[in-house]
Design an enzyme around this catalytic site. Structure first.
Site, PDB file in Angstrom:
ATOM      1  N   GLY A  26       3.295  65.656  18.935  1.00 44.50           N
ATOM      2  CA  GLY A  26       4.346  64.750  18.515  1.00 44.50           C
ATOM      3  C   GLY A  26       4.862  63.923  19.676  1.00 44.50           C
ATOM      4  O   GLY A  26       6.021  63.516  19.704  1.00 44.50           O
ATOM      5  N   GLY A  32       9.202  64.361  21.172  1.00 49.53           N
ATOM      6  CA  GLY A  32       8.023  64.434  22.027  1.00 49.53           C
ATOM      7  C   GLY A  32       8.032  63.431  23.154  1.00 49.53           C
ATOM      8  O   GLY A  32       7.637  63.747  24.287  1.00 49.53           O
ATOM      9  N   SER A 123      14.840  73.815  13.997  1.00 51.36           N
ATOM     10  CA  SER A 123      15.983  72.963  13.693  1.00 51.36           C
ATOM     11  C   SER A 123      17.156  73.836  13.284  1.00 51.36           C
ATOM     12  O   SER A 123      16.977  74.920  12.719  1.00 51.36           O
ATOM     13  CB  SER A 123      15.646  71.995  12.559  1.00 51.36           C
ATOM     14  N   SER A 124      18.353  73.341  13.524  1.00 51.43           N
ATOM     15  CA  SER A 124      19.538  74.105  13.132  1.00 51.43           C
ATOM     16  C   SER A 124      19.665  74.234  11.618  1.00 51.43           C
ATOM     17  O   SER A 124      20.430  75.068  11.131  1.00 51.43           O
ATOM     18  CB  SER A 124      20.802  73.446  13.700  1.00 51.43           C
ATOM     19  N   CYS A 125      18.913  73.444  10.851  1.00 48.15           N
ATOM     20  CA  CYS A 125      19.001  73.530   9.390  1.00 48.15           C
ATOM     21  C   CYS A 125      18.381  74.817   8.852  1.00 48.15           C
ATOM     22  O   CYS A 125      18.504  75.114   7.662  1.00 48.15           O
ATOM     23  CB  CYS A 125      18.341  72.327   8.742  1.00 48.15           C
ATOM     24  N   TYR A 152      12.200  71.767   4.076  1.00 46.90           N
ATOM     25  CA  TYR A 152      11.983  71.599   5.511  1.00 46.90           C
ATOM     26  C   TYR A 152      12.385  72.866   6.265  1.00 46.90           C
ATOM     27  O   TYR A 152      11.683  73.322   7.170  1.00 46.90           O
ATOM     28  CB  TYR A 152      12.789  70.397   6.002  1.00 46.90           C
ATOM     29  N   LYS A 156      10.144  75.413   8.717  1.00 48.56           N
ATOM     30  CA  LYS A 156      10.503  75.720  10.102  1.00 48.56           C
ATOM     31  C   LYS A 156      10.714  77.221  10.307  1.00 48.56           C
ATOM     32  O   LYS A 156      10.363  77.773  11.352  1.00 48.56           O
ATOM     33  CB  LYS A 156      11.758  74.941  10.504  1.00 48.56           C
ATOM     34  N   ASN A 181      21.478  68.602  15.683  1.00 53.18           N
ATOM     35  CA  ASN A 181      21.151  67.235  15.281  1.00 53.18           C
ATOM     36  C   ASN A 181      20.922  66.369  16.515  1.00 53.18           C
ATOM     37  O   ASN A 181      21.785  66.291  17.396  1.00 53.18           O
ATOM     38  CB  ASN A 181      22.290  66.648  14.447  1.00 53.18           C
ATOM     39  N   HIS A 195      18.037  59.863  10.041  1.00 51.92           N
ATOM     40  CA  HIS A 195      19.135  60.816  10.124  1.00 51.92           C
ATOM     41  C   HIS A 195      20.456  60.071  10.230  1.00 51.92           C
ATOM     42  O   HIS A 195      20.498  58.847  10.260  1.00 51.92           O
ATOM     43  CB  HIS A 195      18.937  61.729  11.330  1.00 51.92           C
ATOM     44  N   ARG A 203      23.083  50.419   9.806  1.00 53.58           N
ATOM     45  CA  ARG A 203      23.944  49.803   8.798  1.00 53.58           C
ATOM     46  C   ARG A 203      25.110  49.040   9.411  1.00 53.58           C
ATOM     47  O   ARG A 203      25.456  47.939   8.951  1.00 53.58           O
ATOM     48  CB  ARG A 203      24.447  50.878   7.823  1.00 53.58           C
ATOM     49  N   TRP A 218      27.608  57.562   2.798  1.00 51.57           N
ATOM     50  CA  TRP A 218      27.464  58.681   1.864  1.00 51.57           C
ATOM     51  C   TRP A 218      28.475  59.780   2.144  1.00 51.57           C
ATOM     52  O   TRP A 218      28.799  60.074   3.303  1.00 51.57           O
ATOM     53  CB  TRP A 218      26.059  59.268   1.983  1.00 51.57           C
ATOM     54  N   ARG A 225      29.395  67.706  12.230  1.00 54.54           N
ATOM     55  CA  ARG A 225      28.073  67.807  12.826  1.00 54.54           C
ATOM     56  C   ARG A 225      28.170  67.801  14.353  1.00 54.54           C
ATOM     57  O   ARG A 225      29.060  67.174  14.940  1.00 54.54           O
ATOM     58  CB  ARG A 225      27.176  66.646  12.385  1.00 54.54           C
TER      59      ARG A 225
END
Length: 339
Positions: A26, A32, A123-125, A152, A156, A181, A195, A203, A218, A225
């Site tokens: 990656g 990466g 990942s922290s998720c 996902y 992981k 994140n 993300h 935006r 959203w 976070r």
């Protein structure tokens, strides 16, 4: 907090040979590219990582053939299909299948060819949606996941378990890191797949350029976070490879968080947008809070260097310089991050 006994058990001092061949899987993605930059800056002379057009990491035979030819000494597995909350929620098959194939192919090839040192980036998720805060590494597999990115996360988690299995069965000092994140130069600014921070940057920049009176984001803006600059993660990766050898994954973060509303206001300030910042509470917030306990990593001597406002300023400057190329990366050139 991590105890002294826990720190001592995983702590090592094993510097890497700067002439070793390091495969950064990656290498052209957010994570990466940062890892590769840091390794070169630290004196490594043989950092390799073909892009997705040269090597599709989902292709098992291609990965096995590449390892047989390249014979890397060290592997940093930073490749993944990644995306924000909308991409994760609407394309779970892609996130599960692609990430499982990437991980299994690279880890199996590394084992087959005797790679001694390997760092897998999760990942922290992967932690439960309602894990006690700040989240310790021991929280893994103790509760249900956030539904919007569970595909996902499951992929992981499978990578973490495979690394731990290799340690048990073959005794190799492979390790796992769990970044929070991430953001920084080289991020993915795709309008649907990015993300939270790159999405906000894109935006607010567009709103400023078009003179839009307001930007609708959203969720409620109340979710919290933790954000880590990718260059700080790169430093942590080398620190772990040289100073950690333990079964448990190691959290990588700042130990501080902000609300999404605060992050949006900071991005608006960095971009120079003066319109209204609005919220759509009918859209999902995701996990209410995701703050990592980083005491294990700090005990190894690492700490973050880049404050959020400074990091966002540099990331926005990179975005403006690379506006035409600020698109979604190829499937196996991503990083490990979740918005």
């Amino acid at each position: 907090m991590t105890t002294a006994a826990e720190t001592k058990r995983g702590s090592v001092h094993r510097p890497l040979n700067r002439g070793a061949r390091v495969f950064v899987a990656g290498r052209h993605g957010l994570v990466g590219s940062a890892v590769s930059r840091h390794l070169v800056q630290d004196g490594f002379t043989d950092v390799v990582g073909p892009g997705s057009t040269q090597l599709d990491l989902r292709d098992r035979q291609a990965v096995l053939d590449w390892f047989a030819s390249a014979q890397p000494d060290v592997v940093v597995l930073a490749a993944a299909r990644v995306g924000g909350i909308k991409a994760n929620a609407t394309r779970p098959v892609d996130f599960l299948s692609d990430n499982l194939r990437i991980q299994v192919n690279v880890l199996d090839a590394a084992l087959l060819h005797g790679v001694e040192r390997l760092l897998f980036l999760g990942s922290s998720c992967i932690y439960p949606k309602f894990a006690p805060q700040p989240i310790r590494e021991e929280a893994l597999l103790t509760g249900p996941l956030e539904p919007t990115n569970e595909a996902y996360a499951i992929a992981k988690i499978a990578g973490v378990l495979q690394v731990q299995a290799v340690r048990r069965q073959y005794g190799l000092p492979w390790i796992c890191a769990m970044p929070t994140n991430l953001y920084g130069p080289g991020d993915n600014f795709h309008p649907e797949h990015s993300h939270v921070l790159p999405s906000l940057i894109r935006r607010f920049h567009q709103a400023r350029e078009t003179g839009a009176p307001g930007v609708v984001n959203w969720g409620s803006g109340t979710a919290r976070r933790e954000f880590l600059h990718v260059d700080d993660l790169a430093r942590a990766c080398l620190c772990l490879l040289e100073h950690y050898d333990g079964d448990e994954p190691v959290n990588v973060g700042t130990g501080e968080d902000v609300t999404i509303r605060e992050a949006a206001e900071l991005v608006a300030k960095v971009v120079g947008y003066e319109g209204s910042v609005e919220w759509d509470p009918d859209q999902p917030d995701g996990t209410p809070r995701k703050l990592l306990d980083v005491s294990r990593l700090r005990a190894l001597g690492w700490s973050p260097h880049i404050p959020l406002d400074e990091g966002l300023t540099g990331t926005y400057a990179w975005y403006r310089e690379h506006l035409a190329a600020a698109r979604a990366p190829e499937v196996n050139e991503g990083g490990s991050a979740v918005g």
